[in-house]
Motif scaffolding. Structure first.
Motif, PDB file in Angstrom:
ATOM      1  N   UNK A 167     -59.344  27.861  96.329  1.00  0.00           N
ATOM      2  CA  UNK A 167     -57.963  28.359  96.360  1.00  0.00           C
ATOM      3  C   UNK A 167     -57.393  28.289  94.952  1.00  0.00           C
ATOM      4  N   UNK A 168     -56.485  29.174  94.639  1.00  0.00           N
ATOM      5  CA  UNK A 168     -56.018  29.368  93.262  1.00  0.00           C
ATOM      6  C   UNK A 168     -55.279  28.163  92.705  1.00  0.00           C
ATOM      7  N   UNK A 169     -54.644  27.389  93.573  1.00  0.00           N
ATOM      8  CA  UNK A 169     -53.865  26.243  93.103  1.00  0.00           C
ATOM      9  C   UNK A 169     -54.647  24.937  93.128  1.00  0.00           C
ATOM     10  N   UNK A 170     -55.955  25.001  93.418  1.00  0.00           N
ATOM     11  CA  UNK A 170     -56.810  23.810  93.460  1.00  0.00           C
ATOM     12  C   UNK A 170     -56.243  22.753  94.407  1.00  0.00           C
ATOM     13  N   UNK A 171     -55.804  23.191  95.569  1.00  0.00           N
ATOM     14  CA  UNK A 171     -55.160  22.293  96.526  1.00  0.00           C
ATOM     15  C   UNK A 171     -56.180  21.681  97.471  1.00  0.00           C
ATOM     16  N   UNK A 172     -56.065  20.365  97.684  1.00  0.00           N
ATOM     17  CA  UNK A 172     -56.725  19.740  98.817  1.00  0.00           C
ATOM     18  C   UNK A 172     -55.959  20.113 100.071  1.00  0.00           C
ATOM     19  N   UNK A 173     -56.564  19.835 101.232  1.00  0.00           N
ATOM     20  CA  UNK A 173     -55.840  20.046 102.482  1.00  0.00           C
ATOM     21  C   UNK A 173     -54.593  19.161 102.505  1.00  0.00           C
ATOM     22  N   UNK A 174     -54.698  17.951 101.943  1.00  0.00           N
ATOM     23  CA  UNK A 174     -53.545  17.062 101.868  1.00  0.00           C
ATOM     24  C   UNK A 174     -52.433  17.623 101.005  1.00  0.00           C
ATOM     25  N   UNK A 175     -52.792  18.273  99.878  1.00  0.00           N
ATOM     26  CA  UNK A 175     -51.786  18.905  99.030  1.00  0.00           C
ATOM     27  C   UNK A 175     -51.101  20.049  99.760  1.00  0.00           C
ATOM     28  N   UNK A 176     -51.879  20.798 100.519  1.00  0.00           N
ATOM     29  CA  UNK A 176     -51.333  21.943 101.245  1.00  0.00           C
ATOM     30  C   UNK A 176     -50.287  21.486 102.259  1.00  0.00           C
ATOM     31  N   UNK A 177     -50.560  20.394 102.944  1.00  0.00           N
ATOM     32  CA  UNK A 177     -49.635  19.873 103.950  1.00  0.00           C
ATOM     33  C   UNK A 177     -48.419  19.215 103.307  1.00  0.00           C
TER      34      UNK A 177
END
Length: 286
Positions: A167-177
């Motif tokens: 993903x473009x923002x280098x997000x973990x699932x935790x970051x996404x939430x």
């Protein structure tokens, strides 16, 4: 609501006050390196705790073996969760690994990083990494018949492990939430040349209320604006600060920002001498 412009890993974040922040997201390699360092730190703590419990077990006898095992399991759970939560709740918003790799966690909306966001992003790591790895280890210990279950656990962990790379923002699932970013930071001192360039601060006093309008985070961003010396950014930031503190007696934007920067910095440094730290404009504790 802040707005972010995306160019590669560079992000230009415009806060609700109209201040432009230049950010660079952490790459997957830097984040993996930070996690590896944190994992080694936790492993060292776990080994030390385990040896201490073995010593207690040898001294107390086998009667307390089950109790010590329960304590070990509870301690391991607390370690792998609260190590991250407590570290990122500090002023640097970073674990030891992130500090070494020069990373920190911020809120994607440009606001204050809340305790709820920190807890959410780190508890998700239990589902992303630790739970599938423990499931895999347990399956492997049960023999050949559970190999497929172990493989499924490894696949589960791999999907979440490589999630930031896709993903473009280098997000973990935790970051996404949690609504967070992990960004790169630069280690530098606040420039003394900026203080030397602002002698007007001595003849243009600001009240304590005006100086308390911002904290260390905003001071660092103001320094970035002054160092870039971009006329549009200086005009925008000066207007935002004037509106917030209600000062319009200095028509020159650069002189006003130089004076305010010097006054706020000295004000915050004096407070630190008495153990009072104001992290950002949302921090009312100071």
């Amino acid at each position: 609501m802040a707005k972010a412009k995306r160019i590669g890993l560079e992000r230009r974040l415009v806060t609700p006050e109209g201040v432009t922040l230049q950010l660079k997201l952490a790459g997957s390699g830097a984040r993996a390196g930070a996690f590896l360092i944190d994992a080694l730190v936790m492993l060292a703590i776990l080994i030390g705790t385990t040896l201490a419990l073995f010593a207690f077990h040898a001294g107390l006898g086998s009667a307390f073996g089950s109790l010590l095992l329960i304590l070990w399991m509870l301690g391991f759970f607390a370690l792998r969760n609260f190590y991250f939560i407590l570290s990122e709740s500090g002023a640097r918003a970073a674990t030891l690994g992130k500090r070494v790799m020069r990373l920190r966690v911020i809120a994607r909306d440009g606001g204050r990083l809340t305790g709820g966001a920190i807890v959410a992003r780190n508890l998700m790591r239990e589902i992303e990494i630790f739970l599938p790895l423990m499931f895999t280890a347990y399956s492997a210990s049960q023999g050949i018949g559970d190999r497929w279950a172990g493989a499924a656990g490894l696949l589960w962990a791999a999907i979440f492990l490589f999630f930031p790379a896709f993903n473009r923002d280098r997000l973990r699932a935790g970051d996404l939430i949690a609504g967070t970013w992990v960004i790169e930071t630069q280690r530098r001192r606040i420039g003394t040349d900026l203080l030397a360039a602002a002698p007007i601060a001595a003849t243009t006093p600001f009240s304590d209320a005006e100086l308390d309008a911002y904290g260390q985070y905003e001071l660092q961003k103001l320094e970035e604006v002054l160092r870039r010396d971009d006329r549009d950014s200086i005009t925008t930031v000066a207007a935002a600060i004037r509106r917030r503190i209600g000062r319009d007696d200095m028509p020159d934007d650069r002189q006003f920002l130089d004076a305010y920067y010097a006054a706020v910095r000295l004000h915050l440094e004096r407070k630190l001498l008495f153990g009072q730290r104001k992290r950002d404009k949302f921090d009312a504790a100071a």
